[in-house]
Design a protein around this motif. Structure first.
Motif, PDB file in Angstrom:
ATOM      1  N   GLU A   3    -117.524 -43.961 -62.679  1.00 36.73           N
ATOM      2  CA  GLU A   3    -116.677 -43.809 -61.491  1.00 36.73           C
ATOM      3  C   GLU A   3    -116.751 -42.381 -60.967  1.00 36.73           C
ATOM      4  OE1 GLU A   3    -111.955 -44.309 -60.223  1.00 36.73           O
ATOM      5  OE2 GLU A   3    -112.703 -45.173 -62.101  1.00 36.73           O
ATOM      6  N   GLN A   4    -116.725 -41.399 -61.876  1.00 33.43           N
ATOM      7  CA  GLN A   4    -116.818 -39.992 -61.483  1.00 33.43           C
ATOM      8  C   GLN A   4    -118.216 -39.654 -60.971  1.00 33.43           C
ATOM      9  OE1 GLN A   4    -114.624 -37.259 -64.410  1.00 33.43           O
ATOM     10  NE2 GLN A   4    -114.571 -39.215 -65.514  1.00 33.43           N
ATOM     11  N   GLU A  10    -112.603 -40.712 -72.498  1.00 35.35           N
ATOM     12  CA  GLU A  10    -113.415 -41.181 -71.386  1.00 35.35           C
ATOM     13  C   GLU A  10    -114.101 -42.482 -71.788  1.00 35.35           C
ATOM     14  OE1 GLU A  10    -113.725 -40.056 -68.356  1.00 35.35           O
ATOM     15  OE2 GLU A  10    -112.587 -38.200 -68.580  1.00 35.35           O
ATOM     16  N   SER A  11    -114.285 -43.359 -70.840  1.00 35.56           N
ATOM     17  CA  SER A  11    -115.031 -44.582 -71.070  1.00 35.56           C
ATOM     18  C   SER A  11    -116.281 -44.548 -70.207  1.00 35.56           C
ATOM     19  CB  SER A  11    -114.182 -45.801 -70.705  1.00 35.56           C
ATOM     20  OG  SER A  11    -113.928 -45.816 -69.299  1.00 35.56           O
ATOM     21  N   HIS A  54    -114.461 -44.786 -78.487  1.00 37.14           N
ATOM     22  CA  HIS A  54    -113.954 -44.945 -77.130  1.00 37.14           C
ATOM     23  C   HIS A  54    -113.474 -46.363 -76.878  1.00 37.14           C
ATOM     24  CE1 HIS A  54    -115.144 -40.984 -75.606  1.00 37.14           C
ATOM     25  NE2 HIS A  54    -116.174 -41.091 -76.418  1.00 37.14           N
ATOM     26  N   LYS A  69    -117.736 -33.807 -70.457  1.00 36.47           N
ATOM     27  CA  LYS A  69    -117.100 -35.056 -70.887  1.00 36.47           C
ATOM     28  C   LYS A  69    -118.141 -36.075 -71.332  1.00 36.47           C
ATOM     29  CE  LYS A  69    -113.176 -34.507 -67.721  1.00 36.47           C
ATOM     30  NZ  LYS A  69    -112.520 -35.048 -66.502  1.00 36.47           N
ATOM     31  N   SER A 118    -115.211 -45.026 -66.647  1.00 35.23           N
ATOM     32  CA  SER A 118    -114.602 -43.862 -65.984  1.00 35.23           C
ATOM     33  C   SER A 118    -115.641 -42.791 -65.687  1.00 35.23           C
ATOM     34  CB  SER A 118    -113.483 -43.280 -66.857  1.00 35.23           C
ATOM     35  OG  SER A 118    -113.996 -42.738 -68.066  1.00 35.23           O
ATOM     36  N   GLU A 171    -106.445 -44.003 -72.535  1.00 35.66           N
ATOM     37  CA  GLU A 171    -105.840 -42.934 -71.751  1.00 35.66           C
ATOM     38  C   GLU A 171    -106.227 -41.557 -72.282  1.00 35.66           C
ATOM     39  OE1 GLU A 171    -101.677 -43.521 -71.628  1.00 35.66           O
ATOM     40  OE2 GLU A 171    -101.768 -45.380 -70.471  1.00 35.66           O
TER      41      GLU A 171
END
Length: 234
Positions: A191-192, A184-185, A175, A163, A188, A181
């Protein structure tokens, strides 16, 4: 942690002296550890001005050696430091067998009456390369397209590392302007990363990471294996 070592630095054994005999020299692995401690050791704000002199004194490193250390670390391929994220290349896997691909014959090639050789066959192969970020395993699956002496890769979109690749490949503007939705930003992705115990990355680091991955997915060992597979197929 003691009064003699308040920052809990790791004692390392130097390999000798440099040419000017002004500082100890260390193995690449040791230099990486020193580098990491220089930038990752938590130092209270009121002690920052004391830390660097202490680090130099603890390892007997002169100013010049410390200043050029970043160049040294960048050259250490198997312990690459990318903006405080330690990235390493792991093993590769051939996931599926070789598949022959139909390639439309070039018209100019067909009209070349002096050419008697057949057009080179094309193949695809499903592969995976494992990477490590701060010792966290990151799988990277891709489809390898081989045509003659050239090859290209098409990456999957499942794992976090895949990703990240597409986040860079598709372009940052897409992006920002597209449907959040569906894409990917940076938020995000971070965050992962944090959920895996990996520090957040800025855009520069993300691009450096993708460049490193692209340069490392095919190595000499894998090329040797691929050549054997191609020889058997022909």
């Amino acid at each position: 942690m003691t009064n003699n070592n308040p920052y809990n630095l790791i004692p390392l054994k130097p390999t000798g002296r440099n040419e000017t005999d002004t500082a100890n020299t260390y193995s690449p692995e040791d230099m990486v550890q020193i580098y990491e401690q220089q930038f990752l050791t938590e130092v209270p704000e009121d002690k920052i001005t004391e830390f660097l002199p202490f680090l130099k004194d603890f390892y007997d490193i002169d100013d010049y050696t410390l200043d050029v250390s970043a160049v040294i670390f960048e050259a250490i391929a198997d312990s690459c430091i990318i903006y405080n994220h330690k990235v390493k290349v792991g093993r590769y896997q051939i996931l599926e067998g070789l598949v022959k691909e139909e390639i439309e014959e070039d018209e100019n090639y067909k009209e070349d009456e002096g050419s008697e050789d057949k057009q080179e066959q094309a193949y695809t192969l499903e592969c995976k390369r494992t990477f490590f970020i701060n010792d966290i395993e990151m799988p990277y699956r891709f489809n390898l397209f081989i045509h003659g002496d050239s090859y290209s890769t098409l990456t999957k979109r499942n794992s976090l590392l895949e990703k990240i690749y597409w986040f860079v490949s598709d372009g940052f503007e897409e992006h920002v302007l597209g449907n959040p939705e569906d894409t990917e930003s940076l938020a995000s992705i971070n965050e992962q990363l944090v959920s895996l115990g990996i520090r957040e990355m800025d855009l520069t680091t993300i691009h450096e990471l993708v460049d490193y991955v692209e340069d490392s997915i095919i190595d000499d060992d894998m090329v040797e294996t691929l050549n054997k597979i191609l020889d058997d197929a022909e």
